[in-house]
Design a protein around this motif. Structure first.
Motif, PDB file in Angstrom:
ATOM      1  N   VAL A 293       0.804  -1.106  -0.139  1.00 54.96           N
ATOM      2  CA  VAL A 293       0.241   0.484  -0.205  1.00 54.96           C
ATOM      3  C   VAL A 293       0.951   1.223   0.481  1.00 54.96           C
ATOM      4  O   VAL A 293       1.815   1.491   1.136  1.00 54.96           O
ATOM      5  CB  VAL A 293      -0.667  -0.481   1.677  1.00 54.96           C
ATOM      6  CG1 VAL A 293      -1.636   1.607   0.909  1.00 54.96           C
ATOM      7  CG2 VAL A 293      -1.727  -1.191   1.828  1.00 54.96           C
ATOM      8  N   THR A 294       0.860   2.150  -0.961  1.00 53.08           N
ATOM      9  CA  THR A 294       1.372   2.972  -1.426  1.00 53.08           C
ATOM     10  C   THR A 294       0.969   4.382   0.062  1.00 53.08           C
ATOM     11  O   THR A 294      -0.255   4.901   0.277  1.00 53.08           O
ATOM     12  CB  THR A 294       1.337   4.330  -2.630  1.00 53.08           C
ATOM     13  OG1 THR A 294       0.275   4.613  -3.196  1.00 53.08           O
ATOM     14  CG2 THR A 294       1.219   3.301  -3.713  1.00 53.08           C
ATOM     15  N   ALA A 295       2.389   5.443   0.068  1.00 56.86           N
ATOM     16  CA  ALA A 295       1.471   6.468   0.986  1.00 56.86           C
ATOM     17  C   ALA A 295       0.669   6.897   0.759  1.00 56.86           C
ATOM     18  O   ALA A 295      -0.493   8.195   1.653  1.00 56.86           O
ATOM     19  CB  ALA A 295       2.598   7.208   1.081  1.00 56.86           C
ATOM     20  N   GLN A 296       0.016   7.334  -0.511  1.00 57.07           N
ATOM     21  CA  GLN A 296      -0.837   7.601  -0.501  1.00 57.07           C
ATOM     22  C   GLN A 296      -2.100   6.674  -0.561  1.00 57.07           C
ATOM     23  O   GLN A 296      -3.752   6.955  -1.050  1.00 57.07           O
ATOM     24  CB  GLN A 296      -1.394   8.124  -2.542  1.00 57.07           C
ATOM     25  CG  GLN A 296      -0.410   9.567  -2.514  1.00 57.07           C
ATOM     26  CD  GLN A 296       1.390   8.822  -2.777  1.00 57.07           C
ATOM     27  OE1 GLN A 296       1.829   7.945  -2.878  1.00 57.07           O
ATOM     28  NE2 GLN A 296       2.028   9.581  -2.429  1.00 57.07           N
ATOM     29  N   GLY A 297      -2.375   5.445  -0.176  1.00 61.52           N
ATOM     30  CA  GLY A 297      -3.442   4.336   0.054  1.00 61.52           C
ATOM     31  C   GLY A 297      -3.851   3.951  -1.276  1.00 61.52           C
ATOM     32  O   GLY A 297      -4.919   3.019  -1.200  1.00 61.52           O
ATOM     33  N   GLU A 298      -2.771   3.488  -2.144  1.00 60.16           N
ATOM     34  CA  GLU A 298      -3.150   2.883  -3.000  1.00 60.16           C
ATOM     35  C   GLU A 298      -2.340   1.665  -2.933  1.00 60.16           C
ATOM     36  O   GLU A 298      -1.395   1.918  -2.139  1.00 60.16           O
ATOM     37  CB  GLU A 298      -2.372   3.106  -4.758  1.00 60.16           C
ATOM     38  CG  GLU A 298      -2.800   4.732  -4.887  1.00 60.16           C
ATOM     39  CD  GLU A 298      -2.100   5.753  -6.050  1.00 60.16           C
ATOM     40  OE1 GLU A 298      -2.698   5.904  -7.599  1.00 60.16           O
ATOM     41  OE2 GLU A 298      -0.849   5.594  -6.206  1.00 60.16           O
TER      42      GLU A 298
ATOM     43  N   ALA B  41       9.891  10.729  -4.334  1.00 56.90           N
ATOM     44  CA  ALA B  41       8.594  10.750  -5.081  1.00 56.90           C
ATOM     45  C   ALA B  41       7.408   9.827  -4.192  1.00 56.90           C
ATOM     46  O   ALA B  41       6.033   9.645  -4.795  1.00 56.90           O
ATOM     47  CB  ALA B  41       9.570   9.917  -6.586  1.00 56.90           C
ATOM     48  N   LEU B  42       8.590   8.607  -3.716  1.00 55.08           N
ATOM     49  CA  LEU B  42       6.954   8.325  -3.332  1.00 55.08           C
ATOM     50  C   LEU B  42       6.292   8.285  -2.001  1.00 55.08           C
ATOM     51  O   LEU B  42       5.298   7.789  -2.369  1.00 55.08           O
ATOM     52  CB  LEU B  42       7.655   6.535  -3.277  1.00 55.08           C
ATOM     53  CG  LEU B  42       8.335   5.762  -4.031  1.00 55.08           C
ATOM     54  CD1 LEU B  42       8.356   4.459  -3.792  1.00 55.08           C
ATOM     55  CD2 LEU B  42       7.344   5.423  -5.247  1.00 55.08           C
TER      56      LEU B  42
ATOM     57  N   THR C  40       9.929   2.940   5.153  1.00 58.97           N
ATOM     58  CA  THR C  40       9.709   4.272   5.208  1.00 58.97           C
ATOM     59  C   THR C  40       8.870   5.086   3.463  1.00 58.97           C
ATOM     60  O   THR C  40       8.664   5.857   3.558  1.00 58.97           O
ATOM     61  CB  THR C  40      11.437   5.160   4.855  1.00 58.97           C
ATOM     62  OG1 THR C  40      11.955   4.353   3.808  1.00 58.97           O
ATOM     63  CG2 THR C  40      11.685   4.601   6.164  1.00 58.97           C
ATOM     64  N   LEU C  41       8.456   3.834   2.803  1.00 58.62           N
ATOM     65  CA  LEU C  41       8.518   3.648   1.463  1.00 58.62           C
ATOM     66  C   LEU C  41       6.690   4.054   1.426  1.00 58.62           C
ATOM     67  O   LEU C  41       6.292   4.434   0.522  1.00 58.62           O
ATOM     68  CB  LEU C  41       9.297   3.301   0.008  1.00 58.62           C
ATOM     69  CG  LEU C  41      10.237   3.914   0.482  1.00 58.62           C
ATOM     70  CD1 LEU C  41      10.812   3.412  -0.749  1.00 58.62           C
ATOM     71  CD2 LEU C  41      10.541   5.286  -0.058  1.00 58.62           C
TER      72      LEU C  41
ATOM     73  N   ALA D 174      24.960   7.554  -3.562  1.00 56.20           N
ATOM     74  CA  ALA D 174      24.175   6.690  -3.076  1.00 56.20           C
ATOM     75  C   ALA D 174      22.358   7.580  -2.461  1.00 56.20           C
ATOM     76  O   ALA D 174      20.924   8.043  -2.283  1.00 56.20           O
ATOM     77  CB  ALA D 174      24.067   6.166  -2.497  1.00 56.20           C
ATOM     78  N   LEU D 175      23.262   8.457  -1.550  1.00 56.28           N
ATOM     79  CA  LEU D 175      22.675   9.575  -0.647  1.00 56.28           C
ATOM     80  C   LEU D 175      21.078   9.868  -0.847  1.00 56.28           C
ATOM     81  O   LEU D 175      20.080   9.928  -0.597  1.00 56.28           O
ATOM     82  CB  LEU D 175      22.923   9.574   0.677  1.00 56.28           C
ATOM     83  CG  LEU D 175      23.340   9.659   2.005  1.00 56.28           C
ATOM     84  CD1 LEU D 175      23.702  10.698   2.879  1.00 56.28           C
ATOM     85  CD2 LEU D 175      22.312   8.936   2.913  1.00 56.28           C
ATOM     86  N   HIS D 176      21.816  10.600  -2.513  1.00 65.22           N
ATOM     87  CA  HIS D 176      20.762  11.275  -3.064  1.00 65.22           C
ATOM     88  C   HIS D 176      19.631  11.313  -3.572  1.00 65.22           C
ATOM     89  O   HIS D 176      18.580  11.878  -3.854  1.00 65.22           O
ATOM     90  CB  HIS D 176      21.693  12.335  -4.562  1.00 65.22           C
ATOM     91  CG  HIS D 176      21.349  13.031  -4.971  1.00 65.22           C
ATOM     92  ND1 HIS D 176      21.022  14.407  -4.776  1.00 65.22           N
ATOM     93  CD2 HIS D 176      20.879  12.980  -6.153  1.00 65.22           C
ATOM     94  CE1 HIS D 176      20.261  14.467  -5.303  1.00 65.22           C
ATOM     95  NE2 HIS D 176      19.925  13.576  -7.015  1.00 65.22           N
ATOM     96  N   MET D 177      20.479  10.290  -4.279  1.00 62.70           N
ATOM     97  CA  MET D 177      18.986   8.974  -4.853  1.00 62.70           C
ATOM     98  C   MET D 177      18.528   8.326  -4.020  1.00 62.70           C
ATOM     99  O   MET D 177      16.894   8.366  -4.062  1.00 62.70           O
ATOM    100  CB  MET D 177      19.967   7.518  -5.357  1.00 62.70           C
ATOM    101  CG  MET D 177      20.908   8.318  -7.242  1.00 62.70           C
ATOM    102  SD  MET D 177      21.095   6.868  -7.785  1.00 62.70           S
ATOM    103  CE  MET D 177      22.646   5.947  -6.949  1.00 62.70           C
ATOM    104  N   MET D 178      18.879   7.590  -2.738  1.00 60.73           N
ATOM    105  CA  MET D 178      18.050   7.308  -1.875  1.00 60.73           C
ATOM    106  C   MET D 178      16.740   8.950  -1.707  1.00 60.73           C
ATOM    107  O   MET D 178      15.480   8.175  -1.334  1.00 60.73           O
ATOM    108  CB  MET D 178      18.782   6.958  -0.638  1.00 60.73           C
ATOM    109  CG  MET D 178      19.080   5.932  -0.839  1.00 60.73           C
ATOM    110  SD  MET D 178      20.318   5.205   0.340  1.00 60.73           S
ATOM    111  CE  MET D 178      19.195   4.951   2.011  1.00 60.73           C
TER     112      MET D 178
END
Ligand SMILES: Cc1cc2nc3c(=O)[nH]c(=O)nc-3n(C[C@H](O)[C@H](O)[C@H](O)COP(=O)(O)OP(=O)(O)OC[C@H]3O[C@@H](n4cnc5c(N)ncnc54)[C@H](O)[C@@H]3O)c2cc1C
Length: 473
Positions: free
Chosen positions: A175-180, A460-461, A207-208, A450-454
């Protein structure tokens, strides 16, 4: 911060959705609010206990609507402070314990689909009932959940043969953070259709998004298991014993654990009823062979291995379990170390990974540096040597209050250990994850790109930053 009237409306909406059994908002919630080690004791806005994926989705939609952050929780056995709320009283605890159904077992495909709140031991039992093996195994298996195992990419005692939780998972429902709801419950072993979203959620520590179910890989059951303890004079010999065991037993070698004398001494002190099959020695190795042929074959392989190890001076003594009960007794010794340590008092934990070849030099050098920095520190060193994973923990000198020890020495000791880990090409988190405990280390030690991509993925999510804030990143 949510206002009192918004809070009342939010709780009412949750109650309408989950029913009385699905929402705890008063009374003693401390069992949910405290972490296993007793390091973090927070206060939750409430505890939501959904029983279906659709309910999880609705909870996340409401969190998004009211701007309430949430902390996913499985068995609450995590060791880095990721599954308990902070002290604000503003975070919703989302406990997955009621989502505990085995949805499906596909024998021919060797897969099992379980809801996230299934206790690991129950998943192992469901697989065994179909003459299959689900090989993830760790000392907390009677309490930890599949969702938590995947969210932390748990390791355990059979990684050497079967890999971490990540390698044992083919598909996820999230289940995504938006509830999908994302239904990614594929049982496919090949699926090259773009970014691997499954692997993104595994190890993301809540966290995602929220993992609500998983399709897991099953294996054939072994015909026989043989377990032995071996006493090694030095860690160098233990590493050489590992190479020999891999050469002699091949893929039958499913466990190779190491324990220093002090860690087994703590078990002897706090659990005197447990039989220690060998006299104390500087290092003790616990070996497990899982044989596809037969018990006589497994015994022959193990005995030939131990004989060669004795001849080569790699071990001084060995004890082979003669029954399943004895084998469980040997494993029980190993698994009692974290509990014995907890009874001894708060300690500074380091769950580290190193190239196996570097371990003896790392331990010699770091032991010496710690002794010099804090004379009298007691080093509890045990772990999954076969995976290059040590639990290299530091207990207060005798007579010093553990709380005072932590307050005064945790940071400098961490610096000594983690600088040495870096110098030897290791990782400061092998299998427990980052949570709250290692957030600063991640910020300092992870490669900046790597931190920047994380951070970009997190944004985004979870653009509102509601998923387990303050953990990991
Ligand atoms: C005695 C003992 C021995 C242990 N031995 C090992 C070992 O050998 N190897 C090892 O790797 N670990 C070990 N652990 C650590 C721990 O058991 C594992 O990390 C386990 O995987 C956590 O599962 P859990 O269900 O208890 O998760 P929790 O502790 O509840 O949560 C852990 C993290 O995952 C997140 N999370 C939980 N469920 C979900 C979900 N459904 N969706 C999204 N996020 C979620 C939480 O927010 C938190 O960040 C041990 C712990 C104990 C107490």
């Amino acid at each position: 911060m949510i206002s009192p009237s918004q809070k009342a409306a939010f709780l009412q909406a949750l109650r309408d959705e989950l029913g009385e059994a699905g929402l705890l908002s008063s009374g003693d919630l401390s069992a949910f609010e405290r972490d296993w080690r007793g390091r973090y004791a927070g206060r939750a806005l409430a505890v939501a206990r959904p029983s279906a994926t659709e309910q999880v989705a609705r909870v996340l939609q409401l969190c998004s609507l009211y701007g309430v952050s949430l902390v996913p929780q499985g068995g609450n056995t995590g060791l880095v402070g990721g599954s308990s709320p902070d002290e604000s009283g503003q975070q919703l605890l989302l406990n997955l314990g009621r989502m505990n159904r085995i949805r499906h077992i596909d024998g021919a495909n060797h897969t099992l689909t379980a809801e996230a709140g299934c206790i690991l031991q129950n998943v192992q039992a469901a697989a065994a009932a179909q003459q299959r093996l689900f090989p993830l195994s760790l000392a907390a298996e009677g309490s930890c959940t599949i969702g938590g195992n995947l969210a932390t990419n748990a390791g355990g005692t059979q990684v050497l043969r079967y890999g971490n939780a990540r390698e044992l998972c083919l598909g996820l429902e999230v289940v995504t953070a938006q509830g999908e709801i994302w239904d990614g419950l594929s049982g496919l072993r090949k699926d090259n259709t773009g970014y691997d979203l499954r692997d993104l959620f595994i190890g993301s520590e809540g966290t995602l998004g929220v993992i609500t179910a998983a399709t897991l890989k099953l294996y054939p059951q072994a015909r026989a298991h043989m377990t032995a303890l071996a006493a090694c004079p030095t860690l160098d010999e233990a590493v050489r014993l590992l190479s020999l065991a891999q050469q002699v037993a091949g893929p039958a070698l499913t466990g190779f654990e190491v324990m220093n004398a002090f860690s087994l001494g703590l078990v002897r002190q706090h659990f005197p009823q447990l039989q220690q099959a060998l006299a104390p020695s500087p290092w003790t190795v616990l070996l497990e062979l899982s044989d596809a042929e037969s018990e006589p074959h497994a015994r022959q392989v193990l005995e030939s291995l131990l004989e060669r190890a004795l001849e080569q001076g790699l071990i001084d003594d060995a004890a082979v379990a003669e029954s399943q009960a004895q084998s469980q007794g040997l494993w029980h010794l190993r698994e009692s170390i974290p509990l014995a340590q907890a009874q001894e008092g708060l300690n500074i934990k380091h769950d580290i990974a190193l190239p196996i070849s570097a371990i003896p030099a790392f331990v010699a050098q770091t032991d010496a540096a710690l002794m010099q920095a804090v004379p009298g520190v007691r080093l509890v060193n045990f772990g999954h040597l076969g995976d290059g994973n040590l639990h290299y923990n530091v207990q207060a000198p005798l007579g010093l209050d553990p709380k005072q020890f932590l307050a005064q020495h945790e940071q400098p000791i961490n610096r000594i250990v983690y600088d040495a880990v870096d110098a030897f090409g290791g990782s400061f988190s092998a299998e427990h994850g980052i949570g709250r405990l290692k957030r600063e280390e991640l910020a300092q030690r992870k490669h900046p790109v790597a931190l920047h991509m994380m951070r970009a993925i997190k944004k985004a999510l979870d653009p509102q930053g509601l998923m387990n804030p303050g953990r990991l990143l």
